[in-house]
Scaffold this motif. Structure first.
Motif, PDB file in Angstrom:
ATOM      1  N   THR A 266       0.864  -1.175   0.000  1.00  0.00           N
ATOM      2  CA  THR A 266       0.000   0.000   0.000  1.00  0.00           C
ATOM      3  C   THR A 266       0.899   1.223   0.000  1.00  0.00           C
ATOM      4  N   TYR A 267       0.300   2.355  -0.308  1.00  0.00           N
ATOM      5  CA  TYR A 267       1.019   3.626  -0.265  1.00  0.00           C
ATOM      6  C   TYR A 267       0.566   4.382   0.981  1.00  0.00           C
ATOM      7  N   PRO A 268       1.474   4.685   1.875  1.00  0.00           N
ATOM      8  CA  PRO A 268       1.070   5.393   3.095  1.00  0.00           C
ATOM      9  C   PRO A 268       0.562   6.794   2.774  1.00  0.00           C
ATOM     10  N   PHE A 269      -0.230   7.315   3.671  1.00  0.00           N
ATOM     11  CA  PHE A 269      -0.717   8.684   3.488  1.00  0.00           C
ATOM     12  C   PHE A 269       0.471   9.656   3.524  1.00  0.00           C
ATOM     13  N   VAL A 270       0.476  10.565   2.593  1.00  0.00           N
ATOM     14  CA  VAL A 270       1.551  11.566   2.555  1.00  0.00           C
ATOM     15  C   VAL A 270       0.938  12.951   2.339  1.00  0.00           C
ATOM     16  N   LYS A 271       1.673  13.937   2.754  1.00  0.00           N
ATOM     17  CA  LYS A 271       1.259  15.322   2.535  1.00  0.00           C
ATOM     18  C   LYS A 271       1.800  15.763   1.180  1.00  0.00           C
ATOM     19  N   LYS A 272       0.884  15.922   0.228  1.00  0.00           N
ATOM     20  CA  LYS A 272       1.314  16.227  -1.142  1.00  0.00           C
ATOM     21  C   LYS A 272       1.414  17.729  -1.410  1.00  0.00           C
ATOM     22  N   HIS A 273       0.896  18.548  -0.481  1.00  0.00           N
ATOM     23  CA  HIS A 273       1.005  19.987  -0.676  1.00  0.00           C
ATOM     24  C   HIS A 273       2.344  20.452  -0.088  1.00  0.00           C
ATOM     25  N   ILE A 274       3.254  20.792  -0.951  1.00  0.00           N
ATOM     26  CA  ILE A 274       4.613  21.133  -0.543  1.00  0.00           C
ATOM     27  C   ILE A 274       4.842  22.616  -0.810  1.00  0.00           C
ATOM     28  N   ASN A 275       5.354  23.330   0.180  1.00  0.00           N
ATOM     29  CA  ASN A 275       5.565  24.772   0.051  1.00  0.00           C
ATOM     30  C   ASN A 275       6.399  25.088  -1.193  1.00  0.00           C
ATOM     31  N   GLY A 276       5.904  26.057  -1.955  1.00  0.00           N
ATOM     32  CA  GLY A 276       6.634  26.482  -3.147  1.00  0.00           C
ATOM     33  C   GLY A 276       6.274  25.695  -4.393  1.00  0.00           C
ATOM     34  N   PHE A 277       5.406  24.679  -4.248  1.00  0.00           N
ATOM     35  CA  PHE A 277       5.009  23.857  -5.397  1.00  0.00           C
ATOM     36  C   PHE A 277       3.492  23.774  -5.463  1.00  0.00           C
ATOM     37  N   ARG A 278       3.008  23.611  -6.691  1.00  0.00           N
ATOM     38  CA  ARG A 278       1.582  23.337  -6.850  1.00  0.00           C
ATOM     39  C   ARG A 278       1.292  21.963  -6.249  1.00  0.00           C
TER      40      ARG A 278
END
Length: 563
Positions: A266-278
Motif C-alpha cells: 500500500t502507499y502510506p498517506f503523505v502530505k502532497k502539498h509542498i511549500n513552493g510547489f503546486r
C-alpha cells in the motif's frame, strides 16, 4: 553449563563470555544477561573473513536449544544471506519440531550449531543457492524490515484462483477481522460464502481497488520507493486512469510468486502539498522526485482457501461432499453438531424452533453467551466459525411446519439426523418420508434419563415402515418401564429429563466411530440398532430399576442389536 560449553568451543575457536550490556548493536540479545562470543574464520570466495557469533542459552537447558546470532557489524559486511532472521539469529533448526536432546550433550551440540551456522553463511558464495533459497522462502524475507524506514505487515488474507490471476477484487475491513485489514479475492463462490460469515460476525468492510503487478526481484532488500513501484504494474494505463481518483491507503497493489503466495503493498498517506510547489496529483507525486523519498508499506497475505487449509491440516485435499440435515439442536443435537463439524460436510440443514434457555445451558454445547438466541442461528455461527465455506440452511420452525411448507426440503441431504427424543414427531417424520418415497437414510439418536443408555437407530429407506414399529415398541431400553423418572421444578411445563453433559459426551464420543463408518466409509448397507449402556450400578444406587438383560453388563459397552 555455560563454562563447560565455553571450554569445548575454546579448543578450536576464540571464545569468551560477555555481558550483553557491553555489546554494541544486536539489540535482540540484550534480554540475556550474558552470552558466549565466538570469533571465527569464514572462508569465502574473496578470502578469509573474521566474523563474530553470539551463543545464547536459556534455562531450563534441557528444554531450550541454544541460539546462534551473528554480530550486527559482521552481517553488514555479508548481507543478504538466507536463513538470517530479522533479529540476526541464524535459522538452523525448526523450533516447532519435536526433538529431544540430553543436557549433558549441550557442549557438543553448540559446536555442531556453530559449524552449521558457518555453512549457512558460506552460502553467500553460491549465487544459484541464494536465488533458490530467497525464492523458496520469499515470504520470510519479504516480511523482514531492512531499515528503520520500512514498514511491513502480515495483515492480508486472500481467496485467489492463482491459475487465473485476473479480475482481482479487494476489501478493507472497517472493524478489523482479527489482525487482518485486507482481503483480496477472485473466487466469487468462496467469497459469497465467507461474506455470509462476516455478516453474522458483524464485520464491516469497504470495497477497494486491487491492481495486479509482477515482481521478480528475489534478493533483498525490498526497499520499494513510490517511484520505483510503478514499473511493476501489469496494466499501467488502468492504474494511471484511476489513481488520481483514489486516496493513498485505499487501494492495493498485489503480486504472486512462483509458489502462488500473494504479496503486495500500500502507499502510506503523505502530505502532497509542498511549500513552493503546486499540489501534485497522485500520479504526479508517484513519479516525482518526492516519490523517490517515500517507501511503500509491504504486505503479505495468508491464503484461506479451503484447499490450502485442508492440506495444511490433513496433509491432503479433502473431498467435502457430504450434506447433512440435523433436526433438533437441543442438548443432544448441539453436542452432536460438535462432532459433525469434524466431518467433510459441505452443506447443512438445521431445524429447531427454540431459543437457548438458561435451564439447559450446562449440558448444551452452546454457552451463556448465546442465551435467548435461536439454536439454529447459534448452530450456523458455530459451523461457519469452524469453516466459513460451508453452506447452511436453517429454519426457526418445528420440523412439522417445515415439511408441510417444503415437503422435500430434507430429501436434498445425504443423511438426516433426527435428534428429538419425542416419539410422536419421529413417527410423523418417518411417515412423511414414506409418503415422499424417500431414498435417503435417517439416523435417530436419543438418550434415556441419567444416560442409562444412548440409542442410535440407522434406518435405510426400505425399512422406514419397520422403523415406525421399532420405535413405537422399542425393546432395548435399559430402564424398566412404569417408573416415574422425569423431574419437575414446580409449575406446569417445567418437566425435564436428568442427564449430565459428561455422560452425554461419553455416549457421543463412543458412537463417533460408528458415525464415521456410516458417513465416510459407507460401511452400513443395512439398517442398524446400536445401544450404548450407561452405568447401571449407579442407577441401582438411586433406586432405578433396570431390565434384567442389562444387569451385569459393563458400563459404557456398545451393543449392536437385532433389527
Amino acid at each position: 553449563m555455560i563454562k563447560e560449553i565455553l571450554k569445548l568451543i575454546s579448543k578450536t575457536e576464540d571464545a569468551k563470555i560477555l555481558k550483553t550490556e557491553n555489546i554494541s548493536g544486536n539489540s535482540s540479545i540484550k534480554r540475556y544477561e550474558q552470552v558466549i562470543s565466538v570469533e571465527t574464520e569464514l572462508s569465502l570466495n574473496d578470502g578469509l573473513k573474521i566474523i563474530l557469533l553470539y551463543i545464547t542459552l536459556k534455562e531450563p537447558y534441557s528444554v531450550h536449544l541454544p541460539k546462534i546470532y551473528i554480530d550486527e557489524k559482521s552481517y553488514d559486511e555479508l548481507k543478504f544471506i538466507p536463513h538470517i532472521n530479522e533479529d540476526l539469529s541464524i535459522c538452523i533448526y525448526d523450533t516447532d519440531t519435536n526433538f529431544y536432546f540430553e543436557q549433558k550433550n549441550l557442549p557438543e551440540i553448540v559446536v555442531d550449531l556453530i559449524a552449521k551456522s558457518k555453512i549457512i553463511l558460506r552460502g553467500k558464495n553460491d549465487a544459484s543457492y541464494l536465488k533458490e533459497e530467497f525464492e523458496r522462502e520469499f515470504l520470510a524475507y519479504w516480511n523482514i524490515k531492512y531499515s528503520n524506514r520500512e514498514k511491513t505487515s502480515e495483515t492480508g488474507i486472500c481467496l485467489i484462483d492463482s491459475q487465473h490471476f485476473q479480475n482481482l477484487k479487494a476489501i478493507k475491513f472497517i472493524n478489523k477481522f482479527g489482525l487482518y485489514e485486507y482481503l483480496v479475492y477472485n473466487n466469487e463462490n468462496h467469497f459469497k460464502l465467507l461474506e455470509k460469515y462476516l455478516k453474522i460476525k458483524g464485520v464491516k468492510y469497504a470495497e477497494i481497488p486491487a491492481f495486479a503487478a509482477t515482481f521478480k526481484e528475489l534478493e533483498p532488500p525490498y526497499s520499494i520507493t513510490f517511484s520505483k513501484s510503478v514499473k511493476y504494474l501489469n496494466d499501467l494505463n488502468d492504474f494511471k486512469s484511476k489513481i488520481n481518483k483514489l486516496k493513498f491507503g485505499e487501494f492495493l497493489v498485489v503480486f504472486k510468486n512462483e509458489y502462488d503466495e500473494l504479496f503486495g503493498w500500500t502507499y502510506p498517506f503523505v502530505k502532497k502539498h509542498i511549500n513552493g510547489f503546486r499540489e501534485l496529483s497522485n500520479w504526479q507525486f508517484l513519479n516525482s522526485n518526492f516519490g523517490k523519498n517515500y517507501l511503500v508499506n509491504r504486505l503479505s497475505f495468508s491464503s484461506i482457501s479451503p484447499k490450502r487449509l485442508d492440506i495444511r491440516t490433513s496433509g491432503i485435499e479433502v473431498n467435502r461432499e457430504l450434506k447433512i440435515a440435523l433436526i433438533g439442536i437441543g442438548s443432544v443435537g448441539s453436542n452432536l453438531l460438535h462432532y459433525l463439524t469434524k466431518y467433510p460436510i459441505s452443506k447443512y440443514c438445521l431445524i429447531d424452533p427454540d431459543i437457548l434457555k438458561v435451564e439447559n445451558v450446562f449440558r448444551n454445547k452452546f454457552g451463556f453467551n448465546y442465551i435467548t438466541e435461536f439454536k439454529v442461528d447459534i448452530g450456523e455461527y458455530e459451523i461457519l466459525s469452524k469453516n466459513p465455506f460451508t453452506e447452511v440452511l436453517s429454519f426457526r420452525r418445528d420440523i412439522c411446519a417445515v415439511i408441510e411448507n417444503e415437503p422435500d426440503v430434507i430429501e436434498d441431504y445425504d443423511f438426516r439426523f433426527i435428534v428429538l427424543g419425542i416419539l410422536r414427531i419421529e413417527k410423523y417424520i418417518l411417515q412423511h418420508l414414506i409418503n415422499l418415497k424417500s431414498v435417503k437414510p435417517i439416523i435417530l439418536i436419543w438418550v434415556e434419563p441419567y444416560l442409562a443408555s444412548g440409542q442410535l437407530v440407522y434406518l435405510k429407506p426400505e425399512d422406514f415402515d419397520k422403523g415406525i414399529n421399532l420405535i413405537s415398541n422399542y425393546p432395548f431400553h435399559v430402564i424398566k418401564s412404569g417408573q416415574n423418572i422425569s423431574k419437575k421444578e414446580g409449575s406446569c411445563q417445567t418437566g425435564y429429563m436428568p442427564y449430565s453433559d459428561m455422560r452425554l459426551n461419553l455416549f457421543l464420543s463412543s458412537i463417533n466411530s460408528i458415525l464415521y463408518e456410516i458417513l465416510v466409509e459407507n460401511n452400513y448397507n443395512k439398517s442398524k440398532v446400536i445401544s450404548w449402556i450407561g452405568d447401571t450400578e449407579e442407577l441401582k444406587k438411586i433406586n432405578i430399576e433396570i431390565n434384567d438383560k442389562y444387569d451385569g453388563i459393563n458400563k459404557f459397552t456398545i451393543i449392536e442389536n437385532e433389527f
